[in-house]
Design an enzyme around this catalytic site. Structure first.
Site, PDB file in Angstrom:
ATOM      1  N   LYS A  71       0.809  -1.228   0.000  1.00  0.00           N
ATOM      2  CA  LYS A  71       0.000   0.000   0.000  1.00  0.00           C
ATOM      3  C   LYS A  71       0.844   1.280   0.000  1.00  0.00           C
ATOM      4  CE  LYS A  71      -4.291  -1.752   2.031  1.00  0.00           C
ATOM      5  NZ  LYS A  71      -5.302  -1.629   3.076  1.00  0.00           N
ATOM      6  N   ASN A  92      -4.814   2.086  -1.711  1.00  0.00           N
ATOM      7  CA  ASN A  92      -5.363   0.725  -1.835  1.00  0.00           C
ATOM      8  C   ASN A  92      -6.049   0.523  -3.183  1.00  0.00           C
ATOM      9  OD1 ASN A  92      -7.815   2.074  -1.516  1.00  0.00           O
ATOM     10  ND2 ASN A  92      -8.716   0.389  -0.366  1.00  0.00           N
TER      11      ASN A  92
HETATM   12  P1  NDP Z   1      -1.866  -2.861  10.875  1.00  0.00           P
HETATM   13  O1  NDP Z   1      -1.024  -4.064  11.095  1.00  0.00           O
HETATM   14  O2  NDP Z   1      -1.356  -1.740  10.027  1.00  0.00           O
HETATM   15  O3  NDP Z   1      -2.266  -2.228  12.319  1.00  0.00           O
HETATM   16  C1  NDP Z   1      -2.668  -3.060  13.380  1.00  0.00           C
HETATM   17  C2  NDP Z   1      -3.202  -2.211  14.530  1.00  0.00           C
HETATM   18  O4  NDP Z   1      -3.707  -3.093  15.540  1.00  0.00           O
HETATM   19  C3  NDP Z   1      -2.145  -1.351  15.201  1.00  0.00           C
HETATM   20  O5  NDP Z   1      -2.732  -0.174  15.688  1.00  0.00           O
HETATM   21  C4  NDP Z   1      -1.702  -2.260  16.375  1.00  0.00           C
HETATM   22  O6  NDP Z   1      -1.183  -1.543  17.476  1.00  0.00           O
HETATM   23  C5  NDP Z   1      -3.032  -2.850  16.778  1.00  0.00           C
HETATM   24  N1  NDP Z   1      -2.901  -4.114  17.523  1.00  0.00           N
HETATM   25  C6  NDP Z   1      -2.678  -5.352  17.012  1.00  0.00           C
HETATM   26  N2  NDP Z   1      -2.652  -6.259  17.999  1.00  0.00           N
HETATM   27  C7  NDP Z   1      -2.854  -5.572  19.173  1.00  0.00           C
HETATM   28  C8  NDP Z   1      -2.930  -5.958  20.544  1.00  0.00           C
HETATM   29  N3  NDP Z   1      -2.803  -7.226  20.909  1.00  0.00           N
HETATM   30  N4  NDP Z   1      -3.176  -4.993  21.458  1.00  0.00           N
HETATM   31  C9  NDP Z   1      -3.324  -3.696  21.095  1.00  0.00           C
HETATM   32  N5  NDP Z   1      -3.240  -3.269  19.815  1.00  0.00           N
HETATM   33  C10 NDP Z   1      -3.018  -4.197  18.857  1.00  0.00           C
HETATM   34  O7  NDP Z   1      -3.238  -3.426  10.301  1.00  0.00           O
HETATM   35  P2  NDP Z   1      -4.358  -2.662   9.442  1.00  0.00           P
HETATM   36  O8  NDP Z   1      -4.450  -1.269   9.936  1.00  0.00           O
HETATM   37  O9  NDP Z   1      -4.142  -2.896   8.003  1.00  0.00           O
HETATM   38  O10 NDP Z   1      -5.670  -3.471   9.862  1.00  0.00           O
HETATM   39  C11 NDP Z   1      -6.255  -3.341  11.146  1.00  0.00           C
HETATM   40  C12 NDP Z   1      -7.588  -4.061  11.171  1.00  0.00           C
HETATM   41  O11 NDP Z   1      -8.497  -3.431  10.271  1.00  0.00           O
HETATM   42  C13 NDP Z   1      -7.507  -5.531  10.761  1.00  0.00           C
HETATM   43  O12 NDP Z   1      -8.272  -6.274  11.671  1.00  0.00           O
HETATM   44  C14 NDP Z   1      -8.156  -5.568   9.404  1.00  0.00           C
HETATM   45  O13 NDP Z   1      -8.838  -6.789   9.207  1.00  0.00           O
HETATM   46  C15 NDP Z   1      -9.134  -4.415   9.495  1.00  0.00           C
HETATM   47  N6  NDP Z   1      -9.423  -3.865   8.164  1.00  0.00           N
HETATM   48  C16 NDP Z   1     -10.709  -3.896   7.721  1.00  0.00           C
HETATM   49  C17 NDP Z   1     -11.024  -3.404   6.489  1.00  0.00           C
HETATM   50  C18 NDP Z   1     -12.440  -3.482   6.031  1.00  0.00           C
HETATM   51  O14 NDP Z   1     -12.683  -3.179   4.861  1.00  0.00           O
HETATM   52  N7  NDP Z   1     -13.399  -3.843   6.871  1.00  0.00           N
HETATM   53  C19 NDP Z   1     -10.029  -2.790   5.594  1.00  0.00           C
HETATM   54  C20 NDP Z   1      -8.690  -2.790   6.158  1.00  0.00           C
HETATM   55  C21 NDP Z   1      -8.419  -3.331   7.398  1.00  0.00           C
HETATM   56  P3  NDP Z   1       0.381  -1.167  17.574  1.00  0.00           P
HETATM   57  O15 NDP Z   1       0.569   0.063  16.742  1.00  0.00           O
HETATM   58  O16 NDP Z   1       0.566  -0.917  19.031  1.00  0.00           O
HETATM   59  O17 NDP Z   1       1.158  -2.351  17.069  1.00  0.00           O
END
Ligand code: NDP
Length: 286
Positions: A71, A92
């Site tokens: 992306k 995207n």
């Molecule tokens: P990223 O990997 O870029 O970001 C993940 C995020 O989740 C970060 O903020 C991370 O925090 C946080 N995180 C993960 N595990 C934990 C935990 N155990 N405790 C606290 N915080 C946590 O992923 P994306 O942004 O691409 O995707 C995020 C979600 O959005 C996914 O579940 C994805 O399925 C969903 N999504 C849905 C879409 C839709 O069309 N419905 C489109 C795109 C995504 P930290 O910064 O602290 O690591």
């Protein structure tokens, strides 16, 4: 009039690509409108991205989606960016406009579309959990849609602060970072609560946000970006509190629908896309 056997081509570049169901909903929507368009789901390694983009251009693809991990890196291979993609810093959806490849980001707009029927966004106060790629897109588009203030709550402080600054510097909305303390308490004046972390995503469906659920009020709209499963723990809890809820299926379908419109300049049937997706993922909404 000679017959036309030349389909218009669209698709997706990602790795892993195996579990990406987007093609199913796109092709259902193409068929529904009688369009001879195809959507090809491609497994593309980072080192091959440049050649994949050049290939799509050479074959006159009408556009393509980019997902993990392309992306951000795709931007250096494009001719220009739309406004929100420029602010978000991620693409995207790529659109072929008269031979020029333009990068757009439909993730955040997809979320805004999915929540609009449940909440008028102007001047609303938002608490958003997460600061990853999807959270950046959602926060920027909510700000461009007119919310008053966004509190970013994220485990990683640096990423959370960076997103709050991004919103505050580039939009008229206020934004601040809150550390994700144990049993985080959502401020009482909040109108919209959103989870854009991956907490609760299949297969870890029992994972829950570390929040004090006593602070979820029935006046709040509660949304989750996760679409598999649509009924996350957060959505379940919010329903028991009497909140209006918005699950991640709407965002997924709407971001696809906006990409569809960019490519075809036609409006797809949201119902057809949603049905195809639910069928492909074998999920039912409660
Ligand atoms: P990223 O990997 O870029 O970001 C993940 C995020 O989740 C970060 O903020 C991370 O925090 C946080 N995180 C993960 N595990 C934990 C935990 N155990 N405790 C606290 N915080 C946590 O992923 P994306 O942004 O691409 O995707 C995020 C979600 O959005 C996914 O579940 C994805 O399925 C969903 N999504 C849905 C879409 C839709 O069309 N419905 C489109 C795109 C995504 P930290 O910064 O602290 O690591």
């Amino acid at each position: 009039m000679p017959k036309n056997f030349l389909s218009e081509l669209t698709g997706s570049f990602a790795t892993p690509a195996l579990e990406n169901p987007t093609g199913v909903m796109m092709e259902a929507a193409y068929r529904d409108l009688g369009l001879d368009w195809r959507y090809i789901n491609c497994e593309i390694q980072p080192d091959d991205l440049k050649n994949a983009v050049l290939g799509a251009k050479a074959m006159n693809w009408r556009g393509f989606n980019c997902s993990i991990p392309h992306k951000v890196s795709v931007i250096s291979h494009l001719d220009d960016l739309g406004e929100s993609a420029r602010i978000i810093g991620a693409v995207n959806t790529v659109v072929n406009r008269d031979g020029k490849l333009i990068g757009e980001n439909t993730d955040g707009r997809g979320f805004v579309e999915s929540v609009k029927s449940s909440l008028e966004l102007i001047k609303k106060r938002v608490v958003l959990f997460g600061a990853g790629g999807a959270a950046r897109a959602v926060a920027v588009e909510l700000a461009l849609a007119g919310v008053a203030n966004i509190i970013i709550v994220n485990r990683n402080q640096e990423r959370g602060e960076e997103l709050a600054k991004l919103v505050a510097d580039n939009t008229s909305a206020g934004a601040e970072y809150h550390a994700w303390t144990k049993q985080y308490q959502i401020p009482a004046e909040t109108d919209l609560v959103i989870n854009v972390t991956s907490i609760g995503l299949f297969p870890n469906v029992d994972a829950e946000l570390d929040i004090d659920t006593d602070f979820i009020k029935s006046s709040m709209v509660v949304a989750d970006g996760i679409f598999n499963p649509p009924e996350t723990r957060l959505i379940q809890t919010a329903k028991t509190k009497g909140c209006t809820t918005v699950n991640g299926l709407g965002m997924l379908v709407q971001q696809g629908a906006i990409a569809f419109e960019y490519w075809t300049e036609k409006t797809p049937s949201i119902e057809v896309m949603k049905a195809a997706l639910s069928d492909a993922l074998d999920i039912t909404e409660k």
